[in-house]
Design a protein around this motif. Sequence first.
Motif, mmCIF file in Angstrom:
data_model
loop_
_atom_site.group_PDB
_atom_site.id
_atom_site.type_symbol
_atom_site.label_atom_id
_atom_site.label_comp_id
_atom_site.label_asym_id
_atom_site.label_seq_id
_atom_site.Cartn_x
_atom_site.Cartn_y
_atom_site.Cartn_z
ATOM 1 N N CYS A 1 5.539 5.076 2.796
ATOM 2 C CA CYS A 1 5.243 6.462 3.189
ATOM 3 C C CYS A 1 6.004 7.423 2.295
ATOM 4 C CB CYS A 1 5.693 6.727 4.619
ATOM 5 S SG CYS A 1 5.021 5.579 5.805
ATOM 6 N N GLY A 2 5.293 8.312 1.644
ATOM 7 C CA GLY A 2 5.961 9.358 0.868
ATOM 8 C C GLY A 2 6.288 10.538 1.762
ATOM 9 N N HIS A 3 7.076 11.448 1.221
ATOM 10 C CA HIS A 3 7.366 12.714 1.885
ATOM 11 C C HIS A 3 7.610 13.738 0.784
ATOM 12 C CE1 HIS A 3 7.642 13.138 6.230
ATOM 13 N NE2 HIS A 3 8.153 14.321 5.971
ATOM 14 N N TYR A 4 7.761 14.977 1.136
ATOM 15 C CA TYR A 4 8.006 16.052 0.155
ATOM 16 C C TYR A 4 6.858 16.052 -0.871
ATOM 17 C CZ TYR A 4 12.363 14.910 2.463
ATOM 18 O OH TYR A 4 13.285 14.588 3.412
ATOM 19 N N GLU A 5 7.179 15.971 -2.168
ATOM 20 C CA GLU A 5 6.105 15.970 -3.185
ATOM 21 C C GLU A 5 5.618 14.554 -3.492
ATOM 22 O OE1 GLU A 5 4.326 18.443 -4.410
ATOM 23 O OE2 GLU A 5 5.475 19.688 -3.030
ATOM 24 N N GLY A 6 6.112 13.592 -2.750
ATOM 25 C CA GLY A 6 5.705 12.206 -2.996
ATOM 26 C C GLY A 6 6.860 11.389 -3.573
ATOM 27 N N VAL B 1 0.851 -1.199 0.000
ATOM 28 C CA VAL B 1 0.000 0.000 0.000
ATOM 29 C C VAL B 1 0.884 1.246 0.000
ATOM 30 C CG1 VAL B 1 -1.672 1.311 1.391
ATOM 31 C CG2 VAL B 1 -1.805 -1.194 1.320
ATOM 32 N N TYR B 2 0.547 2.186 -0.863
ATOM 33 C CA TYR B 2 1.197 3.503 -0.810
ATOM 34 C C TYR B 2 0.194 4.469 -0.194
ATOM 35 C CZ TYR B 2 3.095 7.970 -2.510
ATOM 36 O OH TYR B 2 3.571 9.259 -2.599
ATOM 37 N N LEU B 3 0.599 5.122 0.898
ATOM 38 C CA LEU B 3 -0.259 6.127 1.533
ATOM 39 C C LEU B 3 -0.153 7.397 0.711
ATOM 40 C CD1 LEU B 3 -1.536 4.871 3.955
ATOM 41 C CD2 LEU B 3 0.830 4.144 3.937
ATOM 42 N N SER B 4 -1.286 7.859 0.194
ATOM 43 C CA SER B 4 -1.244 8.981 -0.745
ATOM 44 C C SER B 4 -2.587 9.702 -0.747
ATOM 45 C CB SER B 4 -0.971 8.431 -2.148
ATOM 46 O OG SER B 4 -1.339 9.373 -3.123
ATOM 47 N N PRO B 5 -2.569 11.044 -0.823
ATOM 48 C CA PRO B 5 -3.858 11.749 -0.925
ATOM 49 C C PRO B 5 -4.596 11.416 -2.210
ATOM 50 C CG PRO B 5 -2.004 13.296 -1.124
ATOM 51 C CD PRO B 5 -1.418 11.962 -0.800
ATOM 52 N N SER C 1 -5.781 6.863 0.861
ATOM 53 C CA SER C 1 -5.776 8.207 1.456
ATOM 54 C C SER C 1 -6.541 8.137 2.769
ATOM 55 C CB SER C 1 -6.486 9.182 0.517
ATOM 56 O OG SER C 1 -6.801 10.375 1.209
ATOM 57 N N ILE C 2 -6.062 8.864 3.771
ATOM 58 C CA ILE C 2 -6.830 8.857 5.024
ATOM 59 C C ILE C 2 -7.822 10.020 5.071
ATOM 60 C CG2 ILE C 2 -5.144 7.569 6.373
ATOM 61 C CD1 ILE C 2 -4.594 10.453 7.685
ATOM 62 N N GLY C 3 -7.896 10.832 4.033
ATOM 63 C CA GLY C 3 -8.893 11.892 4.008
ATOM 64 C C GLY C 3 -8.488 12.973 3.023
ATOM 65 N N ASP C 4 -9.436 13.855 2.754
ATOM 66 C CA ASP C 4 -9.203 14.896 1.752
ATOM 67 C C ASP C 4 -8.477 16.079 2.351
ATOM 68 O OD1 ASP C 4 -10.265 13.426 -0.219
ATOM 69 O OD2 ASP C 4 -12.231 14.411 -0.240
ATOM 70 N N TYR C 5 -7.249 15.854 2.713
ATOM 71 C CA TYR C 5 -6.347 16.916 3.155
ATOM 72 C C TYR C 5 -4.939 16.400 2.900
ATOM 73 C CZ TYR C 5 -7.136 13.756 7.050
ATOM 74 O OH TYR C 5 -7.324 12.629 7.805
ATOM 75 N N VAL C 6 -3.986 17.321 2.881
ATOM 76 C CA VAL C 6 -2.623 16.903 2.534
ATOM 77 C C VAL C 6 -1.710 17.065 3.743
ATOM 78 C CG1 VAL C 6 -0.666 17.306 0.993
ATOM 79 C CG2 VAL C 6 -2.994 17.494 0.119
ATOM 80 N N LEU C 7 -1.032 15.992 4.072
ATOM 81 C CA LEU C 7 -0.090 15.979 5.190
ATOM 82 C C LEU C 7 1.332 16.079 4.649
ATOM 83 C CD1 LEU C 7 -1.830 13.007 6.969
ATOM 84 C CD2 LEU C 7 -1.902 15.383 7.710
ATOM 85 N N THR C 8 2.277 16.273 5.552
ATOM 86 C CA THR C 8 3.666 16.401 5.096
ATOM 87 C C THR C 8 4.278 15.042 4.762
ATOM 88 O OG1 THR C 8 4.404 16.356 7.381
ATOM 89 C CG2 THR C 8 4.116 18.525 6.370
ATOM 90 N N GLY C 9 3.702 13.971 5.306
ATOM 91 C CA GLY C 9 4.284 12.654 5.048
ATOM 92 C C GLY C 9 3.287 11.537 5.281
ATOM 93 N N GLY C 10 3.653 10.343 4.838
ATOM 94 C CA GLY C 10 2.748 9.190 4.950
ATOM 95 C C GLY C 10 2.852 8.454 6.281
HETATM 96 C C1 LIG Z 1 2.864 16.559 0.675
HETATM 97 S S1 LIG Z 1 2.347 14.932 0.350
HETATM 98 C C2 LIG Z 1 2.516 14.819 -1.379
HETATM 99 C C3 LIG Z 1 1.295 15.264 -2.080
HETATM 100 C C4 LIG Z 1 1.394 15.093 -3.593
HETATM 101 N N1 LIG Z 1 2.306 16.035 -4.141
HETATM 102 C C5 LIG Z 1 0.029 15.295 -4.184
HETATM 103 O O1 LIG Z 1 -0.352 16.431 -4.506
HETATM 104 O O2 LIG Z 1 -0.714 14.285 -4.326
HETATM 105 C C6 LIG Z 1 3.670 13.948 0.940
HETATM 106 C C7 LIG Z 1 3.311 12.545 1.315
HETATM 107 O O3 LIG Z 1 2.444 12.576 2.421
HETATM 108 C C8 LIG Z 1 1.566 11.467 2.389
HETATM 109 N N2 LIG Z 1 0.181 11.980 2.495
HETATM 110 C C9 LIG Z 1 -0.183 13.276 2.509
HETATM 111 N N3 LIG Z 1 -1.507 13.412 2.645
HETATM 112 C C10 LIG Z 1 -2.012 12.161 2.737
HETATM 113 C C11 LIG Z 1 -3.327 11.646 2.886
HETATM 114 N N4 LIG Z 1 -4.399 12.420 2.958
HETATM 115 N N5 LIG Z 1 -3.478 10.296 2.960
HETATM 116 C C12 LIG Z 1 -2.405 9.474 2.875
HETATM 117 N N6 LIG Z 1 -1.135 9.918 2.718
HETATM 118 C C13 LIG Z 1 -0.934 11.236 2.651
HETATM 119 C C14 LIG Z 1 1.855 10.712 1.109
HETATM 120 O O4 LIG Z 1 2.667 9.580 1.417
HETATM 121 C C15 LIG Z 1 2.597 11.720 0.275
HETATM 122 O O5 LIG Z 1 3.498 11.119 -0.621
#
Ligand SMILES: C[S@@+](CC[C@H](N)C(=O)[O-])C[C@H]1O[C@@H](n2cnc3c(N)ncnc32)[C@H](O)[C@@H]1O
Length: 255
Positions: A114-119, A87-91, A134-143
């Motif tokens: 777990c991604g970080h930065y821009e993924g 599983v890749y955690l991703s928005p 995705s754990i929800g419709d918001y963006v975190l700094t990392g997975g």
């Molecule tokens: C800043 S986010 C990258 C967002 C990516 N550039 C985009 O617009 O889809 C960095 C990392 O945080 C994790 N992350 C951020 N928000 C998340 C969410 N709502 N659910 C799951 N993972 C999340 C992901 O692993 C992602 O690669």
Amino acid sequence: MKFDVLTLFPDLVDRILSESIIGRARAAGIIEVKAHQIRDFACNKHNNVDDTPYGGGNGMVMAAPPIDRCFKAVLADLPADERRRIVYLSPKGARFDQAAAKRLAEYDRLILLCGHYEGVDQRVVDRYVDEEISIGDYVLTGGELPACIVVDAVSRLIDGVLASPECHEDESIASGLLEYPQYTRPPVFEGEEVPAILLSGDHAKIDAWRLERALELTKERRPDLYDAYLAAHPPKQKKARRTPQKGPAEGDASC
Ligand SMILES: C[S@@+](CC[C@H](N)C(=O)[O-])C[C@H]1O[C@@H](n2cnc3c(N)ncnc32)[C@H](O)[C@@H]1O
């Protein structure tokens, strides 16, 4: 159930998952969590794991080679008959919910990236990942926090993690309804009394009261769940589930 978390912040994951019920389940060997440092698989003298995005744009992208090497190390020598899911955690993923937790609890091993930065570089996603969550419709700094949420929600469904199976069947969402209000000692707190019915010892009435409160709350806050519940429980079958009536016991907080 085994979890492997591929991350740039293994200490963060490890610390969050070392406390309370999940920490005890790990200590008891019911679940196993290993956090793998992706940076250990970097092959340049500064241990860099990210680079600027092709095509330009903001931020940095986690590069494919260290993640690829980390996956290879994690996947090496795993039993062939193991049911596993990557599983890749991703928005951008499908929204995580209780049904997804239940589905993932059927696997022997979950490998969480777990991604970080821009993924992460899309090529590792394409090569290894079975699904994006995705754990929800918001963006975190990392997975890392999303990964811990998945580990927690899935682990609660594994036999032996909670005191008894009813603990998770009875909860909000899992039961199909939001849970009724809960009270514990003291019976009067700053003039506010616990509803008398809960002290009555009449289990049938308590169950009926709880179901009524749960229905009210769900109707008010989650009409979608309420409608689904009514469709699945036509009025005649609307029977209160029998919940064992225990007085609050000191330190028994394992649900
Ligand atoms: C800043 S986010 C990258 C967002 C990516 N550039 C985009 O617009 O889809 C960095 C990392 O945080 C994790 N992350 C951020 N928000 C998340 C969410 N709502 N659910 C799951 N993972 C999340 C992901 O692993 C992602 O690669």
